[in-house]
Each structure stands twice: as C-alpha cells, then as structure tokens.
Design an enzyme around this catalytic site. Structure first.
Site, mmCIF file in Angstrom:
data_model
loop_
_atom_site.group_PDB
_atom_site.id
_atom_site.type_symbol
_atom_site.label_atom_id
_atom_site.label_comp_id
_atom_site.label_asym_id
_atom_site.label_seq_id
_atom_site.Cartn_x
_atom_site.Cartn_y
_atom_site.Cartn_z
ATOM 1 N N PRO A 94 36.069 -61.282 -14.124
ATOM 2 C CA PRO A 94 36.935 -60.332 -14.842
ATOM 3 C C PRO A 94 37.720 -59.452 -13.873
ATOM 4 O O PRO A 94 37.247 -59.124 -12.780
ATOM 5 C CB PRO A 94 35.930 -59.495 -15.647
ATOM 6 C CG PRO A 94 34.686 -60.308 -15.710
ATOM 7 C CD PRO A 94 34.649 -61.098 -14.437
ATOM 8 N N VAL B 193 31.125 -67.886 -11.162
ATOM 9 C CA VAL B 193 32.077 -68.994 -11.004
ATOM 10 C C VAL B 193 31.312 -70.312 -10.923
ATOM 11 O O VAL B 193 30.815 -70.695 -9.864
ATOM 12 C CB VAL B 193 32.952 -68.793 -9.753
ATOM 13 C CG1 VAL B 193 33.975 -69.916 -9.629
ATOM 14 C CG2 VAL B 193 33.651 -67.442 -9.798
ATOM 15 N N SER C 98 28.690 -71.413 -3.630
ATOM 16 C CA SER C 98 30.063 -71.847 -3.353
ATOM 17 C C SER C 98 30.891 -70.702 -2.786
ATOM 18 O O SER C 98 31.822 -70.919 -2.004
ATOM 19 C CB SER C 98 30.725 -72.398 -4.622
ATOM 20 O OG SER C 98 30.808 -71.411 -5.633
ATOM 21 N N GLU D 203 36.569 -69.315 -1.701
ATOM 22 C CA GLU D 203 36.641 -68.383 -2.831
ATOM 23 C C GLU D 203 36.819 -66.945 -2.341
ATOM 24 O O GLU D 203 37.326 -66.087 -3.069
ATOM 25 C CB GLU D 203 35.371 -68.490 -3.681
ATOM 26 C CG GLU D 203 35.223 -69.818 -4.388
ATOM 27 C CD GLU D 203 33.887 -69.967 -5.114
ATOM 28 O OE1 GLU D 203 33.279 -68.930 -5.469
ATOM 29 O OE2 GLU D 203 33.452 -71.113 -5.338
ATOM 30 N N GLY E 160 28.411 -71.118 -11.712
ATOM 31 C CA GLY E 160 26.967 -71.073 -11.535
ATOM 32 C C GLY E 160 26.531 -70.652 -10.147
ATOM 33 O O GLY E 160 27.322 -70.538 -9.214
ATOM 34 N N HIS F 288 29.595 -62.488 -7.968
ATOM 35 C CA HIS F 288 30.754 -63.337 -7.694
ATOM 36 C C HIS F 288 30.376 -64.804 -7.539
ATOM 37 O O HIS F 288 31.176 -65.682 -7.873
ATOM 38 C CB HIS F 288 31.483 -62.841 -6.445
ATOM 39 C CG HIS F 288 32.371 -61.673 -6.710
ATOM 40 N ND1 HIS F 288 33.745 -61.766 -6.764
ATOM 41 C CD2 HIS F 288 32.074 -60.376 -6.955
ATOM 42 C CE1 HIS F 288 34.256 -60.577 -7.034
ATOM 43 N NE2 HIS F 288 33.271 -59.717 -7.144
ATOM 44 N N ASP F 289 29.194 -65.074 -7.028
ATOM 45 C CA ASP F 289 28.795 -66.468 -6.878
ATOM 46 C C ASP F 289 28.417 -67.080 -8.222
ATOM 47 O O ASP F 289 28.923 -68.137 -8.600
ATOM 48 C CB ASP F 289 27.619 -66.584 -5.913
ATOM 49 C CG ASP F 289 27.260 -68.038 -5.631
ATOM 50 O OD1 ASP F 289 28.178 -68.827 -5.342
ATOM 51 O OD2 ASP F 289 26.072 -68.393 -5.718
ATOM 52 N N THR G 243 24.962 -39.648 -6.190
ATOM 53 C CA THR G 243 23.978 -40.578 -5.618
ATOM 54 C C THR G 243 24.690 -41.902 -5.302
ATOM 55 O O THR G 243 24.441 -42.919 -5.947
ATOM 56 C CB THR G 243 22.811 -40.820 -6.596
ATOM 57 O OG1 THR G 243 23.346 -41.256 -7.864
ATOM 58 C CG2 THR G 243 22.006 -39.550 -6.811
#
Length: 329
Positions: free
Chosen positions: A167, A75, A81, A93, A77, A71-72, A250
C-alpha cells in the site's frame, strides 16, 4: 471377522498417512515450530544473538527487521525475494519507490554469515527475515511471538509488481484494508500492524504534501509547525537526512502511543490519520490507545498471520548461501 478388522485397520492407516504421502508426492511441507532442531539446532539462538548485537551497535536495525517482514511477505509471500540484488537479469524489489527509506540490508548478511558458519546451506534467508523481525520486535519492547520456520527462498524477484501489493501512504483506507485482506489480515489486524509506525521515522519526502502549500486541516496546528521545522522546504532532497519521528515520546518503543497520537490529530502519514477518521478502523484505534496489552495481543496475531503468508516450503525454491543472490549451482 478377523480379515475384516485387518482390512478396516489398513484402510484407517492409509487415511491417516494420506496427507503425509501427498506432501512427499508434491515436495510440499508445512511450516513448523523448531524446524531446524536437527539440521541446525542453534539457528534460532544465533539469530537472536546477532539481532541483539546489531541492535546495541545500530539501534535502528530492529526497525528495519520489522519493515523487512512487511515488505517481503506482502509481495507474493514470505520468500526473501525482497533481498535479491539487481544482477544477472534480476531487478531488485529494493529499487521500487515503495522501498524508499529502507536500509540495513547489509546486516541481514551479517546474520546469514553467522548461520553459514554454524550450518552451511541449512537456514533460509526467508526464515532470517521472519525470525529477525520476531527478535527485533522484542528489542523494541514489543511482544515475543512464537514463529514457525521452514520457509524457502525464492529464486526470482517481483520488482515489477511490488506497487500492486505494498500500500502507498496516500492510499484510501478502503484500498489499504483491501490489500491487507488479500493476505489474510482483517481490519483489527490491519490497525494493529500499522502500529509498527510507532517506531522509526518518516522522510520529509513523504510528509511535505501535508504541509505545503497549505497545512492539511486534519493535522494538529502545533504539530504541523513542529513538522515544518523538521521539513522546512516543500521539495526536500531525498538523499538528505530529513525526517520526523513517528512518535516523539517513545520513538524506539513499539507501544500504543501511536494510537494516542492519532486521536490527537498527530499522525504523520495520511494513512495513519485516516485510521482515526474511518468508521471501520476508529473503534480499534480507540481501544488500542487505551489498552497496550490489547494492542500487543492483536499485533502478535497479525504479525504471525503475515509471517506465514504463502511461503515456499518443501523442495520449492532454494536455501540461498548469500541472501543477495540466487545460488549458482
């Protein structure tokens, strides 16, 4: 002749040093292995120890570290953030719908505090995100990945554009592949990175559309009945602990069972099941289902690419003292 040789040698030295001079000129340097070898020699070991300690106290933290990296970095790079709180005009965010179900952010600061005690204002939160993911992957039984460091922290959030980059679980496979390609990850790498769904869980909010009012025909019928038991109503409470594990065999091991389940029509999310039906991705699903070493190899490659996507380096950004807030001076 001697003067000519001297001039040629001087020109050679200038050409060799030119890239380095450019780095100083623009305050830009590249990521590198052991970036903190002088400024904080114990940094990577401290992160490793804290990740292990947190794993044994709260096993699901390892899954969180992996999701944080995705997730970091996706968005704008890898710049931490994601970790900023909504304060002083900043919109976090973490408030985005794409961040639904993310947790354990408070333990990022547990790691950061241990680093600050050793080397104040030396290790960036962006590197904490990357290295905690690296070490979390190992705790989950996955491969060790040699990651470079030297990232810097953003002093702004990109909350308003998160959904343009992350996505959605209902997106078409072509859309998902396009978004991964935009950060430099090919089809094979995309299939491997989605294998992170092998661990953790999915909240019923993101599942019920496949169960109600009618069952998605691409779901194995017996599996659908099991999921209905986990998610008994078509409108689940988003604040309730209602979920299903991605992998029942698992659930806390990063392995290729995820792909085996897909080939049995037991993918939880639409994006999971589409991997096994899209002709561009199916061959890789089949190969990863049959070869865990191949999955580990491709997962390592793709995770490394993601971890190095568009970082802030050199004198860009800052090194936050507290990962939740930009520095005040």
């Amino acid at each position: 002749m001697a003067a000519y040789k001297h001039l040629a040698f001087s020109s050679f030295i200038i050409l060799m040093l030119f890239p380095l001079l450019l780095q100083f000129q623009f305050g830009k340097s590249e990521l590198q292995l052991n970036y903190y070898s002088e400024s904080c020699p114990k940094a990577e070991e401290i992160i490793k120890q804290e990740v292990a300690k947190l794993y044994y106290e709260h096993g699901n933290t390892a899954v969180s570290w992996l999701r944080n990296l995705f997730h970091d970095c996706f968005v704008q790079g890898c710049d931490a953030s994601l970790l900023l709180e909504s304060v002083n005009g900043i919109e976090s965010e973490k408030a985005s719908g794409r961040s639904f179900g993310m947790r354990n952010f408070k333990y990022v600061n547990t790691i950061k505090k241990a680093l600050e005690n050793e080397c104040p204002s030396a290790v960036s939160c962006a590197d904490v995100v990357a290295l905690s993911a690296r070490d979390g992957i190992v705790m989950l039984g996955g491969p060790h990945i040699e990651m470079k460091t030297g990232r810097r922290d953003s002093n702004e959030s990109y909350a308003k554009i998160v959904e343009e980059f992350i996505p959605n679980h209902n997106d078409s496979m072509s859309s998902v592949l396009s978004r991964f390609q935009s950060v430099g990850i090919d089809v094979e790498g995309t299939v491997a990175l989605l294998g992170a769904h092998s661990v953790g869980r999915v909240h019923c909010v993101n599942l019920v559309h496949r169960l109600y009012p009618t069952v998605d025909p691409t779901l194995d019928p017996d599996y659908a009945e099991y999921l209905k038991g986990r998610c008994p109503t078509p409108i689940p409470d988003p604040t309730a602990v209602q979920y299903s594990r991605n992998d029942r065999e698992t659930p806390m091991i990063l392995d290729n069972n995820y792909y085996k389940n897909l080939l049995k029509n037991k993918g939880l999310l639409m994006v999971d099941q589409e991997l096994a039906s899209d002709p561009a991705t199916l061959p890789f699903v089949q190969k990863m289902a049959s070869d865990n070493d191949y999955f580990n190899e491709q997962f390592s490659r793709a995770a490394l690419l993601l971890s190095e996507y568009n970082p802030l380096t050199g004198d860009q950004g800052e090194v936050r003292k507290d990962c939740r807030y930009v520095n005040t001076n």
